[in-house]
Design a protein around this motif. Structure first.
Motif, PDB file in Angstrom:
ATOM      1  N   ALA A  18      -6.664   2.904 -15.063  1.00 27.00           N
ATOM      2  CA  ALA A  18      -6.272   4.246 -14.621  1.00 27.00           C
ATOM      3  C   ALA A  18      -5.209   4.198 -13.517  1.00 27.00           C
ATOM      4  CB  ALA A  18      -7.499   5.008 -14.123  1.00 27.00           C
ATOM      5  N   HIS A  19      -4.780   2.988 -13.170  1.00 27.78           N
ATOM      6  CA  HIS A  19      -3.764   2.786 -12.125  1.00 27.78           C
ATOM      7  C   HIS A  19      -4.191   3.381 -10.788  1.00 27.78           C
ATOM      8  CE1 HIS A  19      -1.171   1.305 -15.280  1.00 27.78           C
ATOM      9  NE2 HIS A  19      -1.375   2.427 -15.950  1.00 27.78           N
ATOM     10  N   LEU A  20      -5.456   3.151 -10.440  1.00 24.40           N
ATOM     11  CA  LEU A  20      -6.002   3.626  -9.168  1.00 24.40           C
ATOM     12  C   LEU A  20      -6.292   2.434  -8.263  1.00 24.40           C
ATOM     13  CD1 LEU A  20      -8.667   6.177 -10.484  1.00 24.40           C
ATOM     14  CD2 LEU A  20      -6.465   6.724  -9.445  1.00 24.40           C
ATOM     15  N   THR A  21      -6.064   2.622  -6.985  1.00 24.76           N
ATOM     16  CA  THR A  21      -6.496   1.628  -6.002  1.00 24.76           C
ATOM     17  C   THR A  21      -7.955   1.909  -5.667  1.00 24.76           C
ATOM     18  OG1 THR A  21      -5.916   2.987  -4.094  1.00 24.76           O
ATOM     19  CG2 THR A  21      -4.173   1.551  -4.986  1.00 24.76           C
ATOM     20  N   GLN A  22      -8.579   0.984  -4.987  1.00 25.08           N
ATOM     21  CA  GLN A  22      -9.948   1.234  -4.539  1.00 25.08           C
ATOM     22  C   GLN A  22      -9.981   2.447  -3.615  1.00 25.08           C
ATOM     23  OE1 GLN A  22     -11.226  -2.541  -2.894  1.00 25.08           O
ATOM     24  NE2 GLN A  22     -12.157  -3.145  -4.844  1.00 25.08           N
ATOM     25  N   GLN A  23      -8.952   2.603  -2.795  1.00 28.70           N
ATOM     26  CA  GLN A  23      -8.898   3.752  -1.888  1.00 28.70           C
ATOM     27  C   GLN A  23      -8.757   5.052  -2.670  1.00 28.70           C
ATOM     28  OE1 GLN A  23      -9.204   3.823   1.699  1.00 28.70           O
ATOM     29  NE2 GLN A  23      -9.579   5.924   1.059  1.00 28.70           N
ATOM     30  N   ASP A  24      -7.891   5.052  -3.695  1.00 27.30           N
ATOM     31  CA  ASP A  24      -7.743   6.246  -4.542  1.00 27.30           C
ATOM     32  C   ASP A  24      -9.083   6.640  -5.153  1.00 27.30           C
ATOM     33  OD1 ASP A  24      -4.940   6.230  -4.155  1.00 27.30           O
ATOM     34  OD2 ASP A  24      -4.580   5.111  -6.017  1.00 27.30           O
ATOM     35  N   LEU A  25      -9.768   5.651  -5.724  1.00 32.69           N
ATOM     36  CA  LEU A  25     -11.048   5.918  -6.376  1.00 32.69           C
ATOM     37  C   LEU A  25     -12.084   6.426  -5.380  1.00 32.69           C
ATOM     38  CD1 LEU A  25     -12.871   5.930  -8.828  1.00 32.69           C
ATOM     39  CD2 LEU A  25     -13.210   3.461  -8.504  1.00 32.69           C
ATOM     40  N   SER A  26     -12.097   5.824  -4.210  1.00 34.91           N
ATOM     41  CA  SER A  26     -13.071   6.266  -3.203  1.00 34.91           C
ATOM     42  C   SER A  26     -12.804   7.707  -2.779  1.00 34.91           C
ATOM     43  CB  SER A  26     -13.072   5.331  -1.991  1.00 34.91           C
ATOM     44  OG  SER A  26     -11.887   5.455  -1.236  1.00 34.91           O
ATOM     45  N   ASP A  27     -11.543   8.067  -2.619  1.00 31.71           N
ATOM     46  CA  ASP A  27     -11.187   9.441  -2.262  1.00 31.71           C
ATOM     47  C   ASP A  27     -11.627  10.424  -3.347  1.00 31.71           C
ATOM     48  OD1 ASP A  27     -10.024   8.542   0.098  1.00 31.71           O
ATOM     49  OD2 ASP A  27      -7.968   8.634  -0.689  1.00 31.71           O
ATOM     50  N   LEU A  28     -11.368  10.081  -4.602  1.00 30.03           N
ATOM     51  CA  LEU A  28     -11.714  10.968  -5.714  1.00 30.03           C
ATOM     52  C   LEU A  28     -13.226  11.091  -5.904  1.00 30.03           C
ATOM     53  CD1 LEU A  28      -9.019   9.770  -8.270  1.00 30.03           C
ATOM     54  CD2 LEU A  28      -9.110  12.012  -7.160  1.00 30.03           C
ATOM     55  N   ALA A  29     -13.949  10.012  -5.640  1.00 30.34           N
ATOM     56  CA  ALA A  29     -15.397  10.014  -5.849  1.00 30.34           C
ATOM     57  C   ALA A  29     -16.168  10.494  -4.619  1.00 30.34           C
ATOM     58  CB  ALA A  29     -15.868   8.612  -6.233  1.00 30.34           C
ATOM     59  N   GLY A  30     -15.498  10.591  -3.476  1.00 26.62           N
ATOM     60  CA  GLY A  30     -16.169  11.036  -2.264  1.00 26.62           C
ATOM     61  C   GLY A  30     -17.073   9.980  -1.654  1.00 26.62           C
ATOM     62  N   VAL A  31     -16.697   8.719  -1.839  1.00 28.11           N
ATOM     63  CA  VAL A  31     -17.443   7.607  -1.251  1.00 28.11           C
ATOM     64  C   VAL A  31     -16.460   6.749  -0.458  1.00 28.11           C
ATOM     65  CG1 VAL A  31     -19.144   7.595  -3.117  1.00 28.11           C
ATOM     66  CG2 VAL A  31     -17.163   6.086  -3.265  1.00 28.11           C
ATOM     67  N   SER A  32     -16.968   5.810   0.309  1.00 27.71           N
ATOM     68  CA  SER A  32     -16.080   4.971   1.093  1.00 27.71           C
ATOM     69  C   SER A  32     -15.450   3.874   0.230  1.00 27.71           C
ATOM     70  CB  SER A  32     -16.841   4.316   2.254  1.00 27.71           C
ATOM     71  OG  SER A  32     -17.728   3.323   1.759  1.00 27.71           O
ATOM     72  N   GLU A  33     -14.324   3.379   0.683  1.00 29.13           N
ATOM     73  CA  GLU A  33     -13.667   2.266  -0.011  1.00 29.13           C
ATOM     74  C   GLU A  33     -14.590   1.050  -0.019  1.00 29.13           C
ATOM     75  OE1 GLU A  33      -9.505  -0.285   0.015  1.00 29.13           O
ATOM     76  OE2 GLU A  33      -9.862   1.177   1.597  1.00 29.13           O
ATOM     77  N   ARG A  34     -15.327   0.868   1.050  1.00 23.86           N
ATOM     78  CA  ARG A  34     -16.285  -0.234   1.137  1.00 23.86           C
ATOM     79  C   ARG A  34     -17.344  -0.127   0.037  1.00 23.86           C
ATOM     80  NH1 ARG A  34     -19.836  -1.787   6.508  1.00 23.86           N
ATOM     81  NH2 ARG A  34     -20.949  -3.489   5.543  1.00 23.86           N
ATOM     82  N   THR A  35     -17.774   1.094  -0.265  1.00 22.89           N
ATOM     83  CA  THR A  35     -18.755   1.309  -1.329  1.00 22.89           C
ATOM     84  C   THR A  35     -18.158   0.948  -2.689  1.00 22.89           C
ATOM     85  OG1 THR A  35     -19.927   3.012  -0.082  1.00 22.89           O
ATOM     86  CG2 THR A  35     -20.198   3.045  -2.482  1.00 22.89           C
ATOM     87  N   VAL A  36     -16.928   1.364  -2.937  1.00 14.67           N
ATOM     88  CA  VAL A  36     -16.258   1.010  -4.197  1.00 14.67           C
ATOM     89  C   VAL A  36     -16.161  -0.512  -4.317  1.00 14.67           C
ATOM     90  CG1 VAL A  36     -14.082   1.104  -5.500  1.00 14.67           C
ATOM     91  CG2 VAL A  36     -14.975   3.172  -4.388  1.00 14.67           C
ATOM     92  N   ARG A  37     -15.788  -1.176  -3.247  1.00 13.71           N
ATOM     93  CA  ARG A  37     -15.688  -2.638  -3.249  1.00 13.71           C
ATOM     94  C   ARG A  37     -17.044  -3.270  -3.546  1.00 13.71           C
ATOM     95  NH1 ARG A  37     -14.519  -3.551   1.832  1.00 13.71           N
ATOM     96  NH2 ARG A  37     -12.615  -2.381   1.581  1.00 13.71           N
ATOM     97  N   ALA A  38     -18.104  -2.739  -2.939  1.00 12.30           N
ATOM     98  CA  ALA A  38     -19.452  -3.263  -3.166  1.00 12.30           C
ATOM     99  C   ALA A  38     -19.880  -3.076  -4.619  1.00 12.30           C
ATOM    100  CB  ALA A  38     -20.445  -2.591  -2.226  1.00 12.30           C
ATOM    101  N   ILE A  39     -19.553  -1.942  -5.194  1.00  8.63           N
ATOM    102  CA  ILE A  39     -19.899  -1.684  -6.591  1.00  8.63           C
ATOM    103  C   ILE A  39     -19.154  -2.666  -7.499  1.00  8.63           C
ATOM    104  CG2 ILE A  39     -19.680  -0.024  -8.494  1.00  8.63           C
ATOM    105  CD1 ILE A  39     -20.067   2.206  -6.332  1.00  8.63           C
ATOM    106  N   GLU A  40     -17.871  -2.825  -7.264  1.00 10.02           N
ATOM    107  CA  GLU A  40     -17.062  -3.697  -8.111  1.00 10.02           C
ATOM    108  C   GLU A  40     -17.453  -5.164  -8.004  1.00 10.02           C
ATOM    109  OE1 GLU A  40     -12.923  -1.141  -8.531  1.00 10.02           O
ATOM    110  OE2 GLU A  40     -12.875  -3.054  -7.468  1.00 10.02           O
ATOM    111  N   THR A  41     -17.906  -5.583  -6.852  1.00 10.64           N
ATOM    112  CA  THR A  41     -18.260  -6.993  -6.670  1.00 10.64           C
ATOM    113  C   THR A  41     -19.742  -7.266  -6.878  1.00 10.64           C
ATOM    114  OG1 THR A  41     -18.540  -6.715  -4.279  1.00 10.64           O
ATOM    115  CG2 THR A  41     -16.352  -7.416  -5.062  1.00 10.64           C
ATOM    116  N   GLY A  42     -20.527  -6.214  -7.049  1.00  4.68           N
ATOM    117  CA  GLY A  42     -21.960  -6.388  -7.259  1.00  4.68           C
ATOM    118  C   GLY A  42     -22.691  -6.838  -6.013  1.00  4.68           C
ATOM    119  N   THR A  43     -22.138  -6.495  -4.862  1.00  8.62           N
ATOM    120  CA  THR A  43     -22.763  -6.869  -3.591  1.00  8.62           C
ATOM    121  C   THR A  43     -23.280  -5.632  -2.888  1.00  8.62           C
ATOM    122  OG1 THR A  43     -20.639  -6.728  -2.440  1.00  8.62           O
ATOM    123  CG2 THR A  43     -21.267  -8.894  -3.302  1.00  8.62           C
TER     124      THR A  43
END
Length: 65
Positions: A18-43
């Motif tokens: 979708a050509h989104l950065t983690q920051q873009d996705l976090s903004d659209l989803a209403g969560v923190s960039e750290r949360t997106v990173r945690a989801i993507e890495t399974g941590t």
């Protein structure tokens, strides 16, 4: 690979397609960039609501078996 790791890999792939950065996705989803990173890495332990919000933005479905 674990189910959590597989989910994160699929979310990362969909985000990049979708050509989104983690920051873009976090903004659209209403969560923190750290949360997106945690989801993507399974941590960490992101809330199910956060995962659902990210999945929804990407047009994916979250299915429990």
């Amino acid at each position: 690979m674990s189910d959590v790791g597989d989910l994160g890999k699929r979310i990362r792939s969909a985000r990049k397609a979708a050509h989104l950065t983690q920051q873009d996705l976090s903004d659209l989803a209403g969560v923190s960039e750290r949360t997106v990173r945690a989801i993507e890495t399974g941590t960490g332990n992101p809330a199910l609501a956060a995962v659902a919000a990210v999945v929804k933005v990407l047009g994916l479905r979250l299915v429990a078996e």
